[in-house]
Design an enzyme around this catalytic site. Structure first.
Site, PDB file in Angstrom:
ATOM      1  N   MET A  30       5.185  -8.670  -4.239  1.00  0.00           N
ATOM      2  CA  MET A  30       6.375  -7.869  -3.928  1.00  0.00           C
ATOM      3  C   MET A  30       6.059  -6.931  -2.754  1.00  0.00           C
ATOM      4  SD  MET A  30       8.437  -7.323  -7.429  1.00  0.00           S
ATOM      5  CE  MET A  30       7.570  -5.915  -8.048  1.00  0.00           C
ATOM      6  N   TYR A  32       3.953  -4.299  -0.078  1.00  0.00           N
ATOM      7  CA  TYR A  32       3.206  -3.035  -0.082  1.00  0.00           C
ATOM      8  C   TYR A  32       1.784  -3.335  -0.536  1.00  0.00           C
ATOM      9  CZ  TYR A  32       3.047   1.817   0.941  1.00  0.00           C
ATOM     10  OH  TYR A  32       2.760   3.001   1.569  1.00  0.00           O
ATOM     11  N   HIS A  37      -4.092  -7.304  -3.826  1.00  0.00           N
ATOM     12  CA  HIS A  37      -3.406  -8.468  -3.242  1.00  0.00           C
ATOM     13  C   HIS A  37      -4.348  -9.229  -2.306  1.00  0.00           C
ATOM     14  CE1 HIS A  37       0.229  -5.775  -3.886  1.00  0.00           C
ATOM     15  NE2 HIS A  37       0.564  -6.866  -4.539  1.00  0.00           N
ATOM     16  N   GLN A  61      13.943  -8.691 -11.864  1.00  0.00           N
ATOM     17  CA  GLN A  61      12.916  -8.283 -12.836  1.00  0.00           C
ATOM     18  C   GLN A  61      12.907  -6.778 -13.058  1.00  0.00           C
ATOM     19  OE1 GLN A  61       9.709 -10.097 -10.263  1.00  0.00           O
ATOM     20  NE2 GLN A  61       8.529  -8.337 -10.943  1.00  0.00           N
ATOM     21  N   GLU A 151      -4.981 -10.304 -12.619  1.00  0.00           N
ATOM     22  CA  GLU A 151      -5.145 -10.113 -14.065  1.00  0.00           C
ATOM     23  C   GLU A 151      -4.662  -8.736 -14.503  1.00  0.00           C
ATOM     24  OE1 GLU A 151      -9.253 -11.129 -14.797  1.00  0.00           O
ATOM     25  OE2 GLU A 151      -8.850 -13.269 -14.550  1.00  0.00           O
ATOM     26  N   LYS A 152      -4.352  -7.851 -13.560  1.00  0.00           N
ATOM     27  CA  LYS A 152      -3.823  -6.548 -13.969  1.00  0.00           C
ATOM     28  C   LYS A 152      -2.504  -6.742 -14.737  1.00  0.00           C
ATOM     29  CE  LYS A 152      -1.703  -3.428 -11.360  1.00  0.00           C
ATOM     30  NZ  LYS A 152      -0.445  -3.057 -11.949  1.00  0.00           N
ATOM     31  N   GLN A 156       2.055 -10.961 -17.685  1.00  0.00           N
ATOM     32  CA  GLN A 156       2.735 -11.795 -16.685  1.00  0.00           C
ATOM     33  C   GLN A 156       1.957 -13.093 -16.451  1.00  0.00           C
ATOM     34  OE1 GLN A 156       4.632 -10.419 -12.878  1.00  0.00           O
ATOM     35  NE2 GLN A 156       2.692 -11.020 -11.975  1.00  0.00           N
ATOM     36  N   ARG A 190       2.509   0.772  -6.861  1.00  0.00           N
ATOM     37  CA  ARG A 190       3.188   1.980  -7.350  1.00  0.00           C
ATOM     38  C   ARG A 190       2.305   3.228  -7.228  1.00  0.00           C
ATOM     39  NH1 ARG A 190       5.609  -1.795 -11.350  1.00  0.00           N
ATOM     40  NH2 ARG A 190       7.849  -1.669 -11.019  1.00  0.00           N
TER      41      ARG A 190
HETATM   42  O1  PAF Z   1       3.368  -9.427  -9.751  1.00  0.00           O
HETATM   43  C1  PAF Z   1       4.305  -9.330  -8.928  1.00  0.00           C
HETATM   44  O2  PAF Z   1       4.147  -8.755  -7.837  1.00  0.00           O
HETATM   45  C2  PAF Z   1       5.657  -9.935  -9.243  1.00  0.00           C
HETATM   46  O3  PAF Z   1       5.964  -9.806 -10.584  1.00  0.00           O
HETATM   47  C3  PAF Z   1       5.785 -11.403  -8.775  1.00  0.00           C
HETATM   48  C4  PAF Z   1       4.817 -12.312  -9.498  1.00  0.00           C
HETATM   49  C5  PAF Z   1       5.547 -11.498  -7.274  1.00  0.00           C
HETATM   50  C6  PAF Z   1       7.202 -11.920  -9.073  1.00  0.00           C
HETATM   51  O4  PAF Z   1       8.166 -11.163  -8.428  1.00  0.00           O
END
Ligand code: PAF
Length: 292
Positions: A30, A32, A37, A61, A151-152, A156, A190
């Site tokens: 998403m 930032y 990442h 979401q 894994e954080k 998900q 965040r």
């Molecule tokens: O983990 C995230 O950043 C989001 O939940 C994802 C997997 C990109 C889906 O919008």
């Protein structure tokens, strides 16, 4: 590095690469971007010929009243970071591109069932349905060989693995370990929204997980005792508002009763001001020494 704003453009590029026999790794984000990442990108780089990163703050979401509007965004900075990592393509769709009839009008969605309703799913109703739906759309658009998730976001990752298994999606899912700041705080987009005092206080989350891990290493302990220890550690920090603390089976997230005898995961969620943070740690019981 190519930048794709439409589904057709990204599909055409991936089609070219695949016809040339190249493998494709996808890192859905998403934006930032932070070191967490970039660890996903490096893992993708290491085992694919081509790497695509998607940047899309997915409205479906977020529940009404959550931080969708203020979720941090900085496309220029993200693109510079990805260029430096040698990424081949970045898919940056608009909301209209992903949801042509509007996010509220999506008729077909992916429902992760029980796994999507427990824990974070109870705190954020509809969240995992939105995640599973957008990730399945990204898989259909990009058609990667492998996809990378941190894994954080432990729950998900399980939701996505379950979706791929249940729906026979031809993609291999890789989980990548949490990247932490020097004081232990798990990296998250965040974190930038924390006030300086809350940022300092938020390190209590990883200290609480350290305490649980140390207790587990000492010998037999119940899931309830681990949970109490985590809660007590976090409660000592007045700026933290606990939203949930759970110690569950690491593979299924089923509740655990009594002494923990198989890998467990401690999952926690807390608020600092209006910022919602999560963290987790897999806790493995020590192997009993061989008998005489
Ligand atoms: O983990 C995230 O950043 C989001 O939940 C994802 C997997 C990109 C889906 O919008």
């Amino acid at each position: 590095m190519e930048i794709f704003r439409t589904r057709q453009a990204v599909r055409a590029a991936v089609g070219r690469w695949k016809r040339a026999g190249e493998s494709v790794g996808l890192v859905p984000t998403m934006g930032y971007l932070h070191e967490g990442h970039l660890a996903l990108v490096r893992a993708a780089r290491a085992e694919n010929d081509r790497v695509i990163v998607s940047i899309f703050v997915n409205p479906t979401q977020f529940s009404p009243g959550e931080d969708y509007a203020v979720y941090p965004r900085d496309e220029a900075r993200d693109l510079a970071l990805l260029e430096a990592e040698g990424v081949d393509g970045v898919f940056v769709p608009s909301v209209e591109e992903m949801y042509p009839s509007g996010p509220a009008a999506v008729g077909t969605a992916v429902d992760p069932g029980r796994l999507g309703r427990i824990l974070i799913g109870r705190l954020r109703p509809g969240h995992f349905r939105g995640v599973a739906t957008v990730v399945s759309k990204l898989f259909n658009i990009v058609q990667p060989d492998r996809a990378y998730f941190g894994e954080k976001d432990y729950q998900q990752l399980l939701v996505i693995r379950q979706m791929v298994r249940d729906l026979d999606m031809p993609v291999t899912i890789r989980g990548v370990p949490i990247v932490r700041d020097a004081d232990g705080l798990a990296m998250s987009s965040r974190n930038v929204r924390l006030s300086p005092a809350d940022r300092a206080a938020a390190a209590v989350l990883s200290r609480a997980l350290d305490a649980a891990e140390a207790r587990m290493a000492e010998g037999p302990v119940t899931a309830a005792a681990l949970r109490r220890l985590i809660e007590e550690t976090i409660r000592a920090e007045p700026r933290a508002e606990i939203r949930s603390v759970d110690v569950r089976d690491a593979a299924t997230l089923a509740p655990l009763r009594g002494i923990v005898r198989r890998p467990a995961v401690a999952l926690l969620a807390a608020r600092f001001g209006d910022v919602f943070l999560i963290d987790n740690r897999v806790l493995t019981p020590p192997v009993a020494p061989p008998g005489p």
